[in-house]
Design an enzyme around this catalytic site. Structure first.
Site, mmCIF file in Angstrom:
data_model
loop_
_atom_site.group_PDB
_atom_site.id
_atom_site.type_symbol
_atom_site.label_atom_id
_atom_site.label_comp_id
_atom_site.label_asym_id
_atom_site.label_seq_id
_atom_site.Cartn_x
_atom_site.Cartn_y
_atom_site.Cartn_z
ATOM 1 N N TRP A 106 0.931 -1.100 -0.077
ATOM 2 C CA TRP A 106 0.010 0.115 -0.095
ATOM 3 C C TRP A 106 1.011 1.104 -0.124
ATOM 4 C CZ3 TRP A 106 -4.227 -1.341 -1.951
ATOM 5 C CH2 TRP A 106 -4.701 -2.376 -1.691
ATOM 6 N N ASP A 176 -1.740 6.594 6.880
ATOM 7 C CA ASP A 176 -2.907 5.849 6.286
ATOM 8 C C ASP A 176 -3.106 4.675 7.086
ATOM 9 O OD1 ASP A 176 -4.361 3.663 4.862
ATOM 10 O OD2 ASP A 176 -3.208 3.260 3.104
ATOM 11 N N LYS A 200 -12.236 -2.122 7.783
ATOM 12 C CA LYS A 200 -11.528 -2.905 8.559
ATOM 13 C C LYS A 200 -12.113 -2.657 9.943
ATOM 14 C CE LYS A 200 -8.520 -3.069 5.235
ATOM 15 N NZ LYS A 200 -8.125 -4.425 4.414
#
Length: 365
Positions: A106, A176, A200
């Site tokens: 990511w 992030d 999540k």
């Protein structure tokens, strides 16, 4: 071994498990929300009823996450992946650089998007060791005039997580936090911008949360398309266009559930206990299960491991499915096994998995 109070043990990496109580409450309210005669999904986003839901979610998030007064909270769409581009569009002037701490796929994706808009560089990286650890950062790792430093707080694919965030001084820090936001208390004031996809720990997919320091916003580039400008969404209270109303409603309900658990300190303690059950089964297996992440960088959200060979791994995953475990396959890019133990995954599921791991080893070791 098989789950008693639910259909499966859900270890999916995202979209992931939601609290059963939240799902049941949503089910009860689905067709007639607060006596309106309509579903929350049918209400106008300009209605007073929805506005209350929207604002309560923001207020609850600020309180639970101890967000300082000089920060804005906005609800966006497009996931963290859109944030990869929005951030440099808004905050990377042409005469500066952005530093990215590389800890997995990511951060690689975020870095790539940045290069479309300006200059970026790697502050540090653990790629040479297959992203098994979080690299150490010091003041000499970056430049004083950098536009910002970016990190990924938890790495779902490789199973690593920051334990202490770096000190960047006057250089803005961006995080992030898609896969570990609201899993423990943090000092929000260390960051100028935090962003996270909801799927999540915060709710269903479709909502992205951004927490932005007001002073940082003042430095933003004004020459940005309307929908990609953070200021557009701040000024309109995230209601410039139709937001993900159902997703924001669910996010608010998840935050209520976190409050009922005792807040983030209680959630963090529970997450540590859950992860320990699985890590102990790995560490006590004498090499039958091999963790990917270095011990000092292990994630409490995503536990990644391999077995001794591919055939044994396939057998483990196949038998796990038969026993009601879902989502234990590692990411397609790396293979192996992964147990995602987000907030809503009950301790019962983690205990059952640790017992299954021990029994599988006894039969096949």
């Amino acid at each position: 071994m098989k789950p008693l109070n639910q259909n499966v043990y859900n270890f999916n990496a995202g979209p992931s498990a939601l609290p059963t109580a939240v799902l049941e409450n949503a089910q009860q309210e689905l067709t007639n929300f607060q006596s309106t005669g309509m579903s929350i999904m049918e209400l106008s986003h300009r209605s007073k009823t929805y506005e209350n839901v929207h604002n309560e979610a923001i207020t609850r998030l600020k309180k639970l996450f101890s967000i300082p007064e000089n920060y804005e909270v906005v609800f966006l769409q497009g996931g963290a992946s859109l944030q990869f581009a929005m951030i440099p569009m808004n905050f990377l002037p042409k005469d500066t650089k952005a530093g990215y701490i590389m800890t997995g796929s990511w951060s690689e994706k975020a870095f790539k998007e940045t290069t479309f808009f300006g200059e970026a560089y790697h502050v540090a990286s653990s790629k040479e060791d297959q992203y098994r650890y979080i690299p150490e950062i010091s003041a000499s790792s970056f430049h004083e005039n950098d536009a910002y430093i970016h990190l990924t707080s938890n790495n779902t694919i490789y199973g690593t997580q920051w334990k202490e965030f770096p000190e960047t001084g006057q250089v803005p820090l961006i995080g992030d936090m898609s896969s570990d936001i609201m899993s423990k208390p943090i000092d929000v004031s260390k960051f100028d911008l935090i962003y996270a996809g909801a799927q999540k720990n915060l709710g269903p997919s479709g909502v992205t949360v951004a927490i932005i320091k007001k002073e940082f916003i003042e430095k933003a580039n004004n020459d940005v398309p309307t929908m990609l400008d953070y200021q557009t969404h701040i000024k309109s209270n995230s209601l410039y266009n139709t937001p993900s109303t159902f997703g924001i409603y669910m996010l608010g309900e998840v935050l209520k559930w976190i409050e009922l658990q005792g807040g983030l300190n209680a959630v963090a303690a529970n997450n540590e206990e859950k992860a320990k059950l699985i890590y102990d089964a790995m560490d006590e297996s004498n090499g039958f299960y091999v963790g990917h992440a270095r011990k000092d960088s292990r994630s409490l959200m995503n536990i990644t491991f391999r077995l001794q060979n591919d055939e044994l791994e396939k057998k483990f995953l196949a038998e796990a499915v038969e026993e009601g475990f879902v989502g234990l396959n590692g990411h397609r890019s790396v293979g192996g096994c992964r147990a995602s133990t987000y907030n809503a995954v009950p301790q019962e599921a983690c205990l059952a998995l640790s017992e299954f791991m021990k029994q599988f080893q006894q039969k096949n070791g």
